[in-house]
Write an enzyme that holds these catalytic residues in place. Structure first.
Site, PDB file in Angstrom:
ATOM      1  N   TYR A 151       0.832  -1.204   0.000  1.00  0.00           N
ATOM      2  CA  TYR A 151       0.000   0.000   0.000  1.00  0.00           C
ATOM      3  C   TYR A 151       0.865   1.251   0.000  1.00  0.00           C
ATOM      4  CZ  TYR A 151      -3.559   3.359   1.495  1.00  0.00           C
ATOM      5  OH  TYR A 151      -4.408   4.441   1.576  1.00  0.00           O
ATOM      6  N   LYS A 155       1.068   4.214  -2.868  1.00  0.00           N
ATOM      7  CA  LYS A 155       0.797   5.616  -2.578  1.00  0.00           C
ATOM      8  C   LYS A 155       1.994   6.504  -2.918  1.00  0.00           C
ATOM      9  CE  LYS A 155      -3.469   5.615  -1.464  1.00  0.00           C
ATOM     10  NZ  LYS A 155      -4.418   6.321  -2.350  1.00  0.00           N
TER      11      LYS A 155
END
Length: 323
Positions: A151, A155
């Protein structure tokens, strides 16, 4: 004003929708309902200023036309939640990056008149040991071989894409690094700690604390967050900036559990679960996550309305009403 919210049926996205509907704006929501829910926008789904499309942002054929009509775009769509990150690292990386690039490309193709907010995360700070995490810090993220960081890596890629498009195409873009956001409509099923504690305390079940509970976080109410995001969107000085968004009141997970138990008048015991049992054998948690909000405060001058205790009381009342 016409607003486009990707991921608008999610926890934060639905509050953005509610905020702008209440402000008299026209809002277009797109969400594939993988983690979002129609229940989150049910109270205002029939509002004449709201339009909803169920679609995957990566393949949605109406994206370009919808972006062309928008004055402000909030790109909130992403695969989120630690359980999903660990179980589906490929989907996390591919969906989050491809979705963001497609939104940015659509804005660039339509003349860049839109104001755009791209949601990033405090996860990008990785293993930083600093007391205060600043937007100018070097970022320390482990190898993608660890699913825990899928994740964060996605990002970081979103941020890099946003900065590249902003500079190359002159976009009116701001990247927001969201810290721990809590409040109504947040689900505990993907690993979010406060809704899990609330549900357990109200039900009299053991309150499950992952690790030893000494890890600290700074929690802020989603209703404060969306109001402050609107202020960022209105401020031309925020264009081209990466901004930490959250609150700087630090608390341990043990303290959070104690506050919830006391305010719920609960007799629930606290049960500690090792990370290897809660997640995976190689899971590594972050001990501290405390934002430097100097830039945020200078750009928004926002005064928070929700204390953590007030948020917890609100969530307890809502949980009791479901019983």
């Amino acid at each position: 004003m016409h607003i486009l919210v990707t991921g608008g049926c999610g926890f934060i996205g639905s509050h953005i929708v509610e905020h702008h509907i209440a402000s008299g704006d026209s809002v277009h929501v797109v969400d594939d309902l993988t983690t979002g829910s129609l229940k989150n926008i049910e109270p205002f789904k029939s509002h004449p200023n709201l339009r909803f499309d169920q679609a995957d942002i990566v393949t949605w054929p109406e994206l370009n036309n919808s972006v062309a009509k928008a004055d402000l775009v909030y790109h909130m769509a992403a695969v989120v939640g630690i359980y999903r990150v660990l179980a589906e690292p490929i989907k996390v990386i591919s969906t989050n990056i491809a979705g963001t690039e497609r939104v940015l490309r659509a804005v660039a193709a339509r003349g860049n008149h839109q104001r755009i907010i791209i949601a990033s995360s405090s996860e990008v700070y990785g293993h930083s040991q600093k007391d205060l995490l600043s937007e100018t810090d070097h970022l320390i993220v482990e190898s993608a071989a660890q699913p825990r960081w899928s994740y964060a890596i996605s990002k970081l890629a979103d941020e890099a894409l946003g900065i590249a498009y902003s500079r190359a195409a002159g976009m009116k873009l701001t990247i927001i690094r969201l810290f721990n956001t809590v409040g109504p409509r947040q689900s505990g099923r993907y690993g979010m700690v406060l809704p899990r504690f609330i549900k357990q305390a109200v039900s009299g079940e053991p309150m499950t604390i992952f690790g030893d509970g000494t890890q600290t976080r700074c929690f802020s109410d989603v209703r404060d967050i969306v109001a402050s995001l609107a202020k960022l969107a209105e401020n031309p000085k925020a264009i081209g900036e990466i901004v930490n968004v959250g609150k700087d009141h630090e608390i341990t997970i043990n303290e959070l559990a104690t506050i919830v138990r006391e305010r719920a008048n609960s007799n629930s015991n606290m049960v500690y679960i090792p990370y290897e049992k809660a997640y995976t054998s190689d899971f590594v948690d972050i001990k501290k996550r405390h934002p430097d909000l100097t830039k945020f405060k200078s750009l928004t001058n926002y005064n928070y309305k929700w204390t953590l205790e007030k948020t917890i009381d609100d969530l307890i009342t809502m949980e009791l009403e479901t019983k």
